[in-house]
Motif scaffolding. Structure first.
Motif, mmCIF file in Angstrom:
data_model
loop_
_atom_site.group_PDB
_atom_site.id
_atom_site.type_symbol
_atom_site.label_atom_id
_atom_site.label_comp_id
_atom_site.label_asym_id
_atom_site.label_seq_id
_atom_site.Cartn_x
_atom_site.Cartn_y
_atom_site.Cartn_z
ATOM 1 N N LEU A 185 0.838 -1.208 0.000
ATOM 2 C CA LEU A 185 0.000 0.000 0.000
ATOM 3 C C LEU A 185 0.870 1.254 0.000
ATOM 4 O O LEU A 185 0.603 2.202 -0.742
ATOM 5 N N SER A 186 1.935 1.264 0.824
ATOM 6 C CA SER A 186 2.758 2.480 0.875
ATOM 7 C C SER A 186 3.434 2.730 -0.474
ATOM 8 O O SER A 186 3.550 3.872 -0.914
ATOM 9 N N ASP A 187 3.849 1.657 -1.139
ATOM 10 C CA ASP A 187 4.421 1.817 -2.486
ATOM 11 C C ASP A 187 3.364 2.301 -3.478
ATOM 12 O O ASP A 187 3.636 3.153 -4.335
ATOM 13 N N LEU A 188 2.160 1.760 -3.359
ATOM 14 C CA LEU A 188 1.067 2.167 -4.253
ATOM 15 C C LEU A 188 0.755 3.655 -4.071
ATOM 16 O O LEU A 188 0.600 4.396 -5.051
ATOM 17 N N VAL A 189 0.688 4.093 -2.819
ATOM 18 C CA VAL A 189 0.396 5.496 -2.541
ATOM 19 C C VAL A 189 1.503 6.393 -3.112
ATOM 20 O O VAL A 189 1.217 7.437 -3.704
ATOM 21 N N SER A 190 2.761 5.956 -2.969
ATOM 22 C CA SER A 190 3.861 6.755 -3.524
ATOM 23 C C SER A 190 3.715 6.914 -5.023
ATOM 24 O O SER A 190 3.880 8.013 -5.568
ATOM 25 N N ILE A 191 3.437 5.820 -5.697
ATOM 26 C CA ILE A 191 3.304 5.869 -7.159
ATOM 27 C C ILE A 191 2.116 6.751 -7.561
ATOM 28 O O ILE A 191 2.207 7.575 -8.472
ATOM 29 N N MET A 192 1.010 6.614 -6.826
ATOM 30 C CA MET A 192 -0.178 7.394 -7.183
ATOM 31 C C MET A 192 0.007 8.875 -6.852
ATOM 32 O O MET A 192 -0.447 9.742 -7.598
ATOM 33 N N ASP A 193 0.668 9.169 -5.721
ATOM 34 C CA ASP A 193 0.936 10.569 -5.373
ATOM 35 C C ASP A 193 1.775 11.235 -6.451
ATOM 36 O O ASP A 193 1.547 12.385 -6.819
ATOM 37 N N ASP A 194 2.724 10.481 -6.920
ATOM 38 C CA ASP A 194 3.597 10.978 -7.949
ATOM 39 C C ASP A 194 2.819 11.353 -9.202
ATOM 40 O O ASP A 194 3.013 12.432 -9.780
ATOM 41 N N LYS A 251 -0.414 11.955 -9.297
ATOM 42 C CA LYS A 251 -1.391 12.983 -8.962
ATOM 43 C C LYS A 251 -0.740 14.368 -8.911
ATOM 44 O O LYS A 251 -1.256 15.332 -9.464
ATOM 45 N N GLU A 252 0.426 14.430 -8.252
ATOM 46 C CA GLU A 252 1.112 15.710 -8.128
ATOM 47 C C GLU A 252 1.472 16.284 -9.490
ATOM 48 O O GLU A 252 1.325 17.461 -9.746
ATOM 49 N N ARG A 253 1.961 15.391 -10.342
ATOM 50 C CA ARG A 253 2.376 15.833 -11.668
ATOM 51 C C ARG A 253 1.199 16.488 -12.387
ATOM 52 O O ARG A 253 1.307 17.547 -12.976
ATOM 53 N N ARG A 254 0.030 15.828 -12.280
ATOM 54 C CA ARG A 254 -1.154 16.322 -12.957
ATOM 55 C C ARG A 254 -1.613 17.654 -12.366
ATOM 56 O O ARG A 254 -1.793 18.635 -13.067
ATOM 57 N N GLU A 255 -1.746 17.671 -11.012
ATOM 58 C CA GLU A 255 -2.318 18.850 -10.365
ATOM 59 C C GLU A 255 -1.462 20.090 -10.519
ATOM 60 O O GLU A 255 -1.960 21.171 -10.787
ATOM 61 N N ARG A 256 -0.157 19.889 -10.295
ATOM 62 C CA ARG A 256 0.712 21.055 -10.315
ATOM 63 C C ARG A 256 0.709 21.735 -11.660
ATOM 64 O O ARG A 256 0.725 22.943 -11.771
ATOM 65 N N CYS A 257 0.706 20.904 -12.683
ATOM 66 C CA CYS A 257 0.794 21.500 -14.006
ATOM 67 C C CYS A 257 -0.515 22.165 -14.390
ATOM 68 O O CYS A 257 -0.524 23.137 -15.129
ATOM 69 N N GLN A 258 -1.627 21.659 -13.839
ATOM 70 C CA GLN A 258 -2.896 22.327 -14.078
ATOM 71 C C GLN A 258 -2.912 23.702 -13.414
ATOM 72 O O GLN A 258 -3.575 24.627 -13.869
#
Lengths: 340, 340
Positions: A320-329, A331-338
């Protein structure tokens, strides 16, 4: 995040349970995006692009012994049969050849998929090849649960101790051995303690992998590669197990206010697993089935961590912690650029 | 990353040394961007937009007792006198009012600056106000070193255990008390052990803050606010120190294979610091000046960490980890969007 699972044993079932338990957390954080689209055990598979219910998979596995209703020969064909983003590789560890786990990880990375595994075999034998493959194909490759189960030693080194120069990691990487040695501290013989470990389900019928130090040595190799950026395999680790630790040695240690623990050590000079004297009250003097590790750094000095080294839900928590890291990565990429 | 430092005592000097030691690491990772543009101690300051040499600051402080060559009355005027991005707030802890540290942090956040601090006073007394201020002004506000020095307990919970539901944190948050109790384990009286702690420089001439549990209670309040999202201050913590722990109690514990440790506890039900029995071999049974904490989570179970709770370079290492986090965040945002 469309997940393909290879393996549906203890850890795979734990991961399915974690997805049920953390559904609310994941939906709140990311929306309804995490789903299992495919799953294989040793002979059957199930696949559905709209998502398989973890609850149904668990029920079928528990009632029929099989996770799927269809048989397969070639895992690659199953992996080719459906679109997915992430392989969760949790087939049984094979420390001689890497087994089917190695083939699956390789194939997923070659296909451009992210991979999370807790499978020690491929990591102890072919680490550098797999990391290079992931890099070539622009994939995330994470394996927190492969060392120490729920003890987050890899992420501790990579995230919390970033900027530090790590000179050594010494640790207890096998809960079975630590259970046996703890029982011997209380006066049991090695044979009695091993028998009790087997009765409690901590040790297997053939306990060789644990008590002769091979399991610990796999973790030493993984840490050497992942934290020390070495290029080693299991065969580079010097190994002494605990089967020759006598009650007399334990008693002598105790009379000096010490205990004997099976310690794996990684440093620039040493890759070794062996029984060592540890002062009582030291962070590595812990008792029971826990795993523990002490990381020595240039600025912070020694930082130690301990946690449950095995267990279905516990090991799945690392996935789960690895999954969250991958998903955060992502998500952040998407949100920040928006926001720019 | 232009840094303003308020405070140039033990931790401030440690941070200056860390910037010297990690210059190569920081330049390789980010280029030549990290510089100290301003620094204040209790009465003097220095400022230079092109960057102050950490080596020169250390030499002047050590030879003259002052970090700067100019005197000041109002820290705000110093902070207004030069452009900076980040305040590193390391003035002495004042757990009654928050002291000048509280004023400096407030002013920096109101001015839209990121803040890193290890100052327990402002965090134990005005945590929620400061976090809200940071949020309002779009600033990063980090304080890893405020609890446990080099033991990365806050980042462990936030980064490595993300996705876990944390039900409690119990820990040893004061190395002075742990040193005294460890010495009592070996047969010393409380008075002897305290005297030795003072001779070793672990305890102050007036040891009240440590031995009566106030220092540990500050850390309990900070963890309650930062990890459990509570809104508490020091006065909400129930506190019992170690001055009434007798040699007889220690001996009785030992006869049951236990030790007595000063444990701070945070859970939904309890905010408390008190001497507790801990089984030998438990992760919280450690000896010496170490700090330790056990985090209990729903999936991973208990995860424990320990490390040096004090020390100039050690505490500064926590500031470095916060600095790297803030800089990574800025760097990722920039790079990713350039790549889109």
């Amino acid at each position: 995040m469309r997940i393909m699972m290879s393996g549906f044993g203890t850890v795979g079932q734990g991961f399915a349970e974690v997805l049920i338990l953390k559904r609310g957390f994941l939906e709140e954080k990311y929306g309804k995006v995490v789903k299992i689209v495919g799953v294989m055990d040793s002979s059957t598979y199930a696949a559905d692009a709209s998502g398989l219910s973890p609850k149904d998979l668990l029920e079928r596995k528990r009632s029929t012994g099989k996770v799927g209703t269809s048989k397969y020969q070639d895992p690659k064909k199953v992996m080719d049969s459906i679109e997915y983003d992430l392989l969760v590789e949790v087939t049984p560890t094979d420390i001689k050849t890497g087994g089917v786990g190695l083939k699956n990880i390789r194939y997923a990375l070659q296909s451009g998929k992210d991979v999370i595994t807790v499978n020690k075999g491929p990591l102890a034998l072919n680490f550098c090849e797999l990391v290079a493959l992931a890099k070539q194909n622009g994939c995330k490759f994470r394996f927190e649960g492969s060392v120490g189960g729920a003890m987050p030693i890899i992420n501790l080194c990579r995230e919390c101790l970033v900027g530090e120069k790590i000179s050594s990691i010494r640790g207890i990487f096998n809960g079975t051995c630590n259970f046996i040695l703890s029982k011997m501290d209380n006066g049991q013989s090695f044979e009695q303690a091993l028998k009790e470990a087997q009765q409690m389900g901590y040790a297997e019928a053939d306990p060789t992998n644990d008590i002769e130090g091979y399991d610990s040595a796999c973790k030493v190799a993984i840490l050497a590669n992942s934290i020390f950026r070495k290029s080693v395999t299991l065969s580079d680790v010097k190994i002494t197990g605990i089967s020759s630790v006598t009650s007399e040695a334990i008693a002598l240690a105790a009379s000096n206010n010490k205990v004997i623990r099976l310690i794996g050590e990684v440093s620039d000079e040493r890759l070794e697993v062996a029984p060592r004297l540890v002062p009582k009250g030291h962070p590595l003097s812990i008792t029971g089935t826990l795993n523990a590790a002490q990381v020595v750094t240039d600025l912070a000095g020694p930082v130690s961590i301990s946690g449950k080294g095995a267990g279905s839900i516990e090991t799945a928590s690392a996935i789960l912690s690895d999954l969250v890291s991958i998903m955060d990565d992502r998500k952040e990429r998407r949100e920040r650029c928006q926001n720019q």
